[in-house]
Write a protein that holds these residues in place. Structure first.
Motif, PDB file in Angstrom:
ATOM      1  N   LYS A 193       0.893  -0.848   0.127  1.00 42.04           N
ATOM      2  CA  LYS A 193      -0.080  -0.355   0.043  1.00 42.04           C
ATOM      3  C   LYS A 193       0.971   0.598  -0.200  1.00 42.04           C
ATOM      4  N   TYR A 194       2.127   1.018   0.696  1.00 43.45           N
ATOM      5  CA  TYR A 194       3.143   2.149   0.899  1.00 43.45           C
ATOM      6  C   TYR A 194       3.847   2.768  -0.488  1.00 43.45           C
ATOM      7  N   PHE A 195       3.870   1.278  -1.659  1.00 45.08           N
ATOM      8  CA  PHE A 195       4.652   2.020  -3.069  1.00 45.08           C
ATOM      9  C   PHE A 195       2.885   2.124  -3.433  1.00 45.08           C
ATOM     10  N   LYS A 196       2.142   2.236  -3.402  1.00 48.01           N
ATOM     11  CA  LYS A 196       0.693   2.159  -4.208  1.00 48.01           C
ATOM     12  C   LYS A 196       0.680   4.031  -4.125  1.00 48.01           C
ATOM     13  N   HIS A 197       0.865   4.263  -2.773  1.00 47.99           N
ATOM     14  CA  HIS A 197       0.284   5.732  -2.243  1.00 47.99           C
ATOM     15  C   HIS A 197       1.899   6.634  -2.692  1.00 47.99           C
ATOM     16  N   GLU A 203       0.813   6.768  -6.679  1.00 48.97           N
ATOM     17  CA  GLU A 203      -0.141   7.248  -7.278  1.00 48.97           C
ATOM     18  C   GLU A 203       0.032   9.202  -6.447  1.00 48.97           C
ATOM     19  N   GLY A 204       1.273   9.318  -5.383  1.00 48.86           N
ATOM     20  CA  GLY A 204       0.830  10.631  -5.362  1.00 48.86           C
ATOM     21  C   GLY A 204       2.409  11.337  -6.284  1.00 48.86           C
ATOM     22  N   LEU A 205       3.229  10.566  -6.970  1.00 45.49           N
ATOM     23  CA  LEU A 205       4.132  10.539  -7.917  1.00 45.49           C
ATOM     24  C   LEU A 205       4.091  10.708  -9.276  1.00 45.49           C
TER      25      LEU A 205
END
Length: 142
Positions: free
Chosen positions: A69-73, A76-78
């Motif tokens: 989930k942190y990689f997904k975050h 998406e953010g970058l």
């Protein structure tokens, strides 16, 4: 020291780890300090040179979900894609062992283990082997 003094202390000396005695009532304070650079550490794993051999190890299924989930975050953010910035493998190696799978060694194995460790084979003392590390800054992790 008082937790409010922590930002000033961190700016004047390097710390390797923090031990917090009240992890129930006050975890957000240290998490906020940790998270200051947390994203940039994870972002280092999302680069074009990541291969199928690269792996992040967690100790639980929950850890796998959190890292994914942190990689997904971050993606998406970058605005990063999996194709251009692949995720390394994420695998679980659980803590501990299943004692039901252990069997006591026979006498020959006990004798050989003692000799390998430089212990007198006739010594009747109980010896305990610990898999872990002892570090002056983080106590003993096993």
């Amino acid at each position: 020291m008082d937790r409010r003094d922590l930002p000033a202390e961190i700016s004047t000396r390097d710390y390797f780890c923090f031990h917090q005695s009240d992890c129930i009532n006050y975890p957000p304070h240290l998490a906020r300090v940790r998270n200051n650079n947390y994203g940039s550490f994870f972002l280092n794993y999302l680069w074009k040179g990541t291969t199928g051999r690269d792996c992040i190890v967690t100790t639980s299924n929950t850890g796998i979900v959190v890292v994914e989930k942190y990689f997904k975050h971050l993606r998406e953010g970058l605005g990063l894609s999996e194709e251009t910035h692949p995720t390394p493998q994420i695998r679980k190696i659980p803590l501990g062992i299943d004692p039901g799978q252990l069997a006591p060694p026979d006498e020959h194995l006990k004798t050989q283990a003692k000799l390998n460790l430089g212990i007198n084979a006739d010594d009747e003392k109980i010896n305990i082997l610990v898999f872990g590390r002892i570090a002056h800054h983080s106590k003993m992790d096993a």
